[in-house]
Design an enzyme around this catalytic site. Structure first.
Site, PDB file in Angstrom:
ATOM      1  N   ALA A  90      85.844  76.412  91.346  1.00 24.91           N
ATOM      2  CA  ALA A  90      87.262  76.725  91.141  1.00 24.91           C
ATOM      3  C   ALA A  90      87.492  78.187  91.502  1.00 24.91           C
ATOM      4  O   ALA A  90      86.707  79.056  91.128  1.00 24.91           O
ATOM      5  CB  ALA A  90      87.638  76.450  89.690  1.00 24.91           C
ATOM      6  N   GLN A 148      87.168  66.489  94.287  1.00 23.89           N
ATOM      7  CA  GLN A 148      86.615  66.323  92.936  1.00 23.89           C
ATOM      8  C   GLN A 148      87.748  66.168  91.910  1.00 23.89           C
ATOM      9  O   GLN A 148      88.685  66.955  91.889  1.00 23.89           O
ATOM     10  CB  GLN A 148      85.749  67.523  92.538  1.00 23.89           C
ATOM     11  CG  GLN A 148      85.050  67.280  91.202  1.00 23.89           C
ATOM     12  CD  GLN A 148      84.248  68.467  90.689  1.00 23.89           C
ATOM     13  OE1 GLN A 148      84.813  69.491  90.333  1.00 23.89           O
ATOM     14  NE2 GLN A 148      82.935  68.326  90.639  1.00 23.89           N
ATOM     15  N   CYS A 193      81.910  70.388  83.822  1.00 24.14           N
ATOM     16  CA  CYS A 193      82.675  71.599  83.498  1.00 24.14           C
ATOM     17  C   CYS A 193      82.533  71.948  82.008  1.00 24.14           C
ATOM     18  O   CYS A 193      82.808  71.121  81.146  1.00 24.14           O
ATOM     19  CB  CYS A 193      84.144  71.407  83.864  1.00 24.14           C
ATOM     20  SG  CYS A 193      85.123  72.869  83.496  1.00 24.14           S
ATOM     21  N   LYS A 201      79.113  64.768  89.518  1.00 25.97           N
ATOM     22  CA  LYS A 201      78.376  66.028  89.347  1.00 25.97           C
ATOM     23  C   LYS A 201      78.325  66.329  87.851  1.00 25.97           C
ATOM     24  O   LYS A 201      79.352  66.356  87.188  1.00 25.97           O
ATOM     25  CB  LYS A 201      79.047  67.153  90.114  1.00 25.97           C
ATOM     26  CG  LYS A 201      78.282  68.459  90.008  1.00 25.97           C
ATOM     27  CD  LYS A 201      78.707  69.430  91.112  1.00 25.97           C
ATOM     28  CE  LYS A 201      78.099  70.795  90.902  1.00 25.97           C
ATOM     29  NZ  LYS A 201      78.699  71.518  89.777  1.00 25.97           N
ATOM     30  N   ASN A 253      71.024  71.107  91.874  1.00 30.27           N
ATOM     31  CA  ASN A 253      71.876  72.296  91.924  1.00 30.27           C
ATOM     32  C   ASN A 253      71.492  73.266  90.804  1.00 30.27           C
ATOM     33  O   ASN A 253      71.130  72.850  89.709  1.00 30.27           O
ATOM     34  CB  ASN A 253      73.352  71.866  91.794  1.00 30.27           C
ATOM     35  CG  ASN A 253      74.302  73.004  91.470  1.00 30.27           C
ATOM     36  OD1 ASN A 253      74.910  73.030  90.409  1.00 30.27           O
ATOM     37  ND2 ASN A 253      74.437  73.946  92.373  1.00 30.27           N
ATOM     38  N   GLY A 254      71.600  74.546  91.114  1.00 32.14           N
ATOM     39  CA  GLY A 254      71.378  75.579  90.100  1.00 32.14           C
ATOM     40  C   GLY A 254      70.343  76.595  90.510  1.00 32.14           C
ATOM     41  O   GLY A 254      69.184  76.269  90.706  1.00 32.14           O
ATOM     42  N   ASP A 255      70.808  77.847  90.685  1.00 37.03           N
ATOM     43  CA  ASP A 255      69.927  78.987  90.985  1.00 37.03           C
ATOM     44  C   ASP A 255      69.246  78.903  92.340  1.00 37.03           C
ATOM     45  O   ASP A 255      68.127  79.405  92.498  1.00 37.03           O
ATOM     46  CB  ASP A 255      68.872  79.162  89.885  1.00 37.03           C
ATOM     47  CG  ASP A 255      69.497  79.582  88.553  1.00 37.03           C
ATOM     48  OD1 ASP A 255      70.703  79.887  88.550  1.00 37.03           O
ATOM     49  OD2 ASP A 255      68.781  79.610  87.546  1.00 37.03           O
ATOM     50  N   GLY A 262      75.984  77.112  95.001  1.00 36.56           N
ATOM     51  CA  GLY A 262      77.250  77.645  94.509  1.00 36.56           C
ATOM     52  C   GLY A 262      77.370  79.141  94.720  1.00 36.56           C
ATOM     53  O   GLY A 262      77.671  79.612  95.831  1.00 36.56           O
ATOM     54  N   ARG A 263      77.043  79.910  93.672  1.00 38.15           N
ATOM     55  CA  ARG A 263      77.343  81.339  93.672  1.00 38.15           C
ATOM     56  C   ARG A 263      76.723  82.110  94.825  1.00 38.15           C
ATOM     57  O   ARG A 263      77.323  83.072  95.313  1.00 38.15           O
ATOM     58  CB  ARG A 263      76.923  81.938  92.323  1.00 38.15           C
ATOM     59  CG  ARG A 263      77.825  81.447  91.189  1.00 38.15           C
ATOM     60  CD  ARG A 263      77.213  81.688  89.840  1.00 38.15           C
ATOM     61  NE  ARG A 263      76.002  80.868  89.677  1.00 38.15           N
ATOM     62  CZ  ARG A 263      75.203  80.926  88.628  1.00 38.15           C
ATOM     63  NH1 ARG A 263      75.488  81.758  87.652  1.00 38.15           N
ATOM     64  NH2 ARG A 263      74.140  80.145  88.538  1.00 38.15           N
TER      65      ARG A 263
END
Ligand SMILES: Cc1cc2nc3c(=O)[nH]c(=O)nc-3n(C[C@H](O)[C@H](O)[C@H](O)COP(=O)(O)O)c2cc1C
Length: 335
Positions: free
Chosen positions: A19, A73, A107, A149, A214-216, A238-239
């Site tokens: 988002a 999504q 979320c 997700k 997903n993640g890191d 993501g980030r």
């Protein structure tokens, strides 16, 4: 590998939905740099029912020409909301072209969780499964697969519960399940538990369902490692992609065993920032674009000389011209 009727050559490497970041412009840029697809940020199923698609259109807008495979999504807490929202959405000419629908069950934001949506669904597996069933039934009429997700748990990772959750989502018809290796309670803190992801992946594969990790994933080596560690079919980043859409080209090269492309120089970073900003402004107007990009622009100049002071100036800018001027000064400083 396939998600429903959608085929991927090679291992899918996707932009994770974010988002405030996953604008149609940024998604197109990530795909251009090698992302396999990039879902939109979360959109309320109920809002689509009550307000039609127009009010959330800016978040749902897709651009198949530049994005290739597209995915919207949705979030919500009532199975019926998904049936209805998906029908409304897929009956809209512009949105009917979307390739798949993703359901947000991860979320952790309290505004979402207190309505029973997002990660709250991890605690109500019956409702979660009913939502997938309702969404799959509705989307099937339009020939579109449904993905989910989620996270490794709500407050704790309990292997048996999380594996069971994955099985129930699979049985309900999810074509792919992506797991972020944190609990909802962790929000974005601590570190992602790749062991937990691996256990959930095994459960999905036991049901014949595709699975993404997903993640890191912070760089191309992490991408190779998480795939190896978890056995996932694909990944979402993501980030690490904020201000660095080139990460997808580096990951793609690493997975293909090719030499990594060179890192972007400062001028390329400034150009990409301007491209994302001007592209976003074309969709949502200059004033809103500059304001909303305040959280994104600093990522492009992270680590550059004078970055902290420039970040303050960029965040104070209110027009594209101001941003361009600031970056012009910076380019002189950096060359
Ligand atoms: C600012 C921000 C917004 C996010 N918005 C969403 C969202 O709309 N839908 C979703 O499923 N996940 C969302 N996420 C979670 C990410 O998709 C991803 O699961 C998480 O950031 C972990 O991956 P990473 O370590 O690669 O960043 C968001 C994350 C961030 C940081």
């Amino acid at each position: 590998m396939n998600i429903g009727n959608i085929h991927f050559d090679g291992i899918p490497v996707c932009l994770a939905p974010m988002a405030g970041t996953s604008s149609v412009t940024f998604r197109g840029i990530c795909v251009e740099q090698g992302a396999s697809y990039a879902p939109t940020e979360l959109v309320s199923a109920r809002s689509i029912i009550y307000n039609g698609v127009e009010r959330s259109y800016r978040y749902m807008e897709i651009d198949p020409e530049h994005e290739g495979i597209t995915c919207i999504q949705l979030f919500g807490s009532e199975p019926g909301d998904f049936s209805e929202a998906i029908k409304i959405m897929l009956s809209d000419e512009r949105l009917s072209k979307v390739d798949m629908i993703d359901i947000n069950m991860g979320c952790p934001v309290s505004k979402v969780v207190k309505t029973g949506a997002g990660s709250a669904l991890i605690r109500t597996p019956d409702v979660a499964a009913a939502i997938v069933r309702a969404a799959v039934d509705a989307a099937l009429q339009f020939g579109k697969p449904v993905t989910v997700k989620t996270r490794i748990g709500f407050n704790r990772f309990i292997a048996e519960d999380s594996r069971d959750f994955v099985k129930r989502l699979s049985d309900a018809g999810a074509s792919m399940i992506c797991v972020h290796g944190r609990t909802a309670g962790q929000m974005y803190g601590g570190s992602a538990d790749w062991d937990a992801i691996a256990l959930m992946c095994e459960a999905a594969h036991g049901q014949g369902t595709a699975f993404f990790a997903n993640g890191d994933i912070r760089n191309d080596d992490d991408a190779v490692r998480i795939l190896d560690h978890t056995g996932a079919d694909g990944i979402m980043v993501g980030r690490a992609a904020m201000g660095d859409p080139w990460i997808f080209a580096r990951i793609r090269a690493a997975l293909d065993g090719e030499p990594r492309p060179p890192l972007p120089d400062n001028a390329q970073k400034c150009d990409m920032l301007m491209r994302e900003l001007t592209g976003t402004a074309e969709h949502i107007g200059e004033v809103t674009a500059v304001k909303e990009m305040r959280s994104v622009m600093p990522h492009y100049i992270k680590g550059l000389p004078g970055g902290a002071a420039i970040k303050v100036r960029l965040c104070g800018a209110s027009t594209i011209e101001e941003v361009r001027e600031i970056l012009k000064e910076c380019r002189e400083l950096w060359t």
